[in-house]
Design an enzyme around this catalytic site. Structure first.
Site, mmCIF file in Angstrom:
data_model
loop_
_atom_site.group_PDB
_atom_site.id
_atom_site.type_symbol
_atom_site.label_atom_id
_atom_site.label_comp_id
_atom_site.label_asym_id
_atom_site.label_seq_id
_atom_site.Cartn_x
_atom_site.Cartn_y
_atom_site.Cartn_z
ATOM 1 N N TYR A 79 0.959 -1.306 -0.092
ATOM 2 C CA TYR A 79 0.093 0.024 -0.011
ATOM 3 C C TYR A 79 0.752 1.136 -0.009
ATOM 4 O O TYR A 79 0.269 2.357 -0.736
ATOM 5 C CB TYR A 79 -0.788 0.009 1.278
ATOM 6 C CG TYR A 79 -1.759 -1.081 1.624
ATOM 7 C CD1 TYR A 79 -2.216 -1.947 0.325
ATOM 8 C CD2 TYR A 79 -2.156 -1.518 2.584
ATOM 9 C CE1 TYR A 79 -2.846 -2.982 0.533
ATOM 10 C CE2 TYR A 79 -3.332 -2.605 2.759
ATOM 11 C CZ TYR A 79 -3.456 -3.376 1.922
ATOM 12 O OH TYR A 79 -4.076 -4.710 1.944
ATOM 13 N N VAL A 115 -7.188 3.709 -9.727
ATOM 14 C CA VAL A 115 -7.669 3.867 -8.395
ATOM 15 C C VAL A 115 -6.929 5.097 -8.019
ATOM 16 O O VAL A 115 -7.000 5.343 -6.946
ATOM 17 C CB VAL A 115 -7.329 2.712 -7.368
ATOM 18 C CG1 VAL A 115 -7.769 1.447 -7.655
ATOM 19 C CG2 VAL A 115 -5.508 2.508 -7.501
ATOM 20 N N HIS A 131 -12.357 -0.902 -9.058
ATOM 21 C CA HIS A 131 -11.387 -1.253 -8.235
ATOM 22 C C HIS A 131 -11.239 -0.353 -7.129
ATOM 23 O O HIS A 131 -10.175 -0.380 -6.230
ATOM 24 C CB HIS A 131 -9.871 -1.629 -8.862
ATOM 25 C CG HIS A 131 -10.290 -2.522 -10.110
ATOM 26 N ND1 HIS A 131 -9.275 -2.640 -11.206
ATOM 27 C CD2 HIS A 131 -11.134 -3.784 -10.141
ATOM 28 C CE1 HIS A 131 -9.648 -3.787 -11.954
ATOM 29 N NE2 HIS A 131 -10.675 -4.285 -11.324
ATOM 30 N N CYS A 142 -15.580 -1.198 11.539
ATOM 31 C CA CYS A 142 -16.725 -0.241 12.051
ATOM 32 C C CYS A 142 -17.157 0.490 10.730
ATOM 33 O O CYS A 142 -18.041 1.225 10.853
ATOM 34 C CB CYS A 142 -16.255 0.695 13.159
ATOM 35 S SG CYS A 142 -15.276 1.562 12.699
HETATM 36 ZN ZN ZN Z 1 -13.113 0.963 12.993
#
Ligand code: ZN
Length: 267
Positions: A79, A115, A131, A142
């Protein structure tokens, strides 16, 4: 036979560009499909090209959801490398030409496999990112998100969610994750009568299936690329292959469209 137009390095044109322009001019609802090729001239090498990201980070080892879940530190090596590749890149004339087309009411939207966010940076508004995008970080637990910033590129601990402390991942689609926006993409493809494929290879699903899909439902396909990827049957007699860098070919088409429109305007 498919029209073949070539734009040479000196800007000269071989083939019937006007026929291509006429096709775009007559289309009711053109849609663009873009791939890595459109961003190469913004300084983002195709990940799959020699020396590209995938030659350094084996995708099935680093770019999978299971790698992120099992070993986020390792996944973040990829990344960070990807983020560094995309850092400070600007849209080129091809991105701008598509934004101009949309603004002029001549493009219903852009479907992209990239991207890098360069379509939006150029001013395109309807951009469907198969993508995902690298501009934000997402929490799988979350579902919170936050922007991907330069600070995240620094080596160090994996960024964690401010709300639940779960490791964050860029909002790109990893292997083993579903592609995005397919419902909206289906809608666009069903409504289009002309697909402009730009800098995309005919290898990566699902995008590689779109041109034949549009063709089968009676639409036309024009390919803009350095080398032809689509089959003659997909382009067909109503389609065209426009050879050259997209930053030269797309602006040439947009400029001539504008001239056609000016010519058709009552004086
Ligand atoms: Zn979270």
């Amino acid at each position: 036979m498919t029209h073949h137009v070539r734009i040479l390095d000196d800007g000269s044109i071989r083939g019937d560009l006007d026929a291509v322009v006429q096709r775009v001019h007559e289309a009711r609802r053109p849609v663009a499909l873009t791939g890595a090729g459109i961003s190469v001239e913004s300084g983002i090498p195709d990940f799959r090209s020699p020396g590209g990201l995938w030659s350094v980070f084996e995708p099935m080892e680093y770019a999978t959801l299971s790698c992120f879940l099992r070993n986020p530190e390792k996944a973040w090596e990829l990344y960070r490398a990807l983020g560094t590749t995309l850092l400070d890149k600007r849209p080129n004339a091809a991105h701008v030409a598509l934004a101009d087309l949309e603004r002029a009411g001549r493009l219903a939207g852009v479907i992209t496999q990239n991207v890098d966010g360069l379509h939006q940076a150029a001013g395109s508004r309807t951009v469907l990112e198969i993508h995902g995008d690298h501009g934000s970080l997402h929490c799988l637990k979350c579902h919170g998100s936050e922007p991907f910033t330069k600070a995240h590129l620094e080596p160090g601990p994996v960024p964690r969610c401010a709300s639940c402390d779960h490791p964050l991942k860029p909002a790109v689609v990893l292997y083993e994750e579903p592609v995005r926006a397919m419902e909206a993409i289906d809608g666009l493809l069903r409504s289009t009568d002309l697909l402009l494929t730009i800098g995309t290879s005919a290898e990566v699903a699902p995008a590689c299936l779109f041109p034949a899909h549009v063709r089968a439902s009676g639409g036309h396909v024009i390919e803009f690329n350095l080398q032809r990827e689509l089959h003659e049957a997909t382009l067909g007699s109503g389609g065209a292959f426009v050879e050259g860098p997209a930053s030269a070919t797309l602006p040439a088409v947009v400029e001539r469209l504008e001239m056609l429109r000016e010519a058709g305007r009552p004086s």
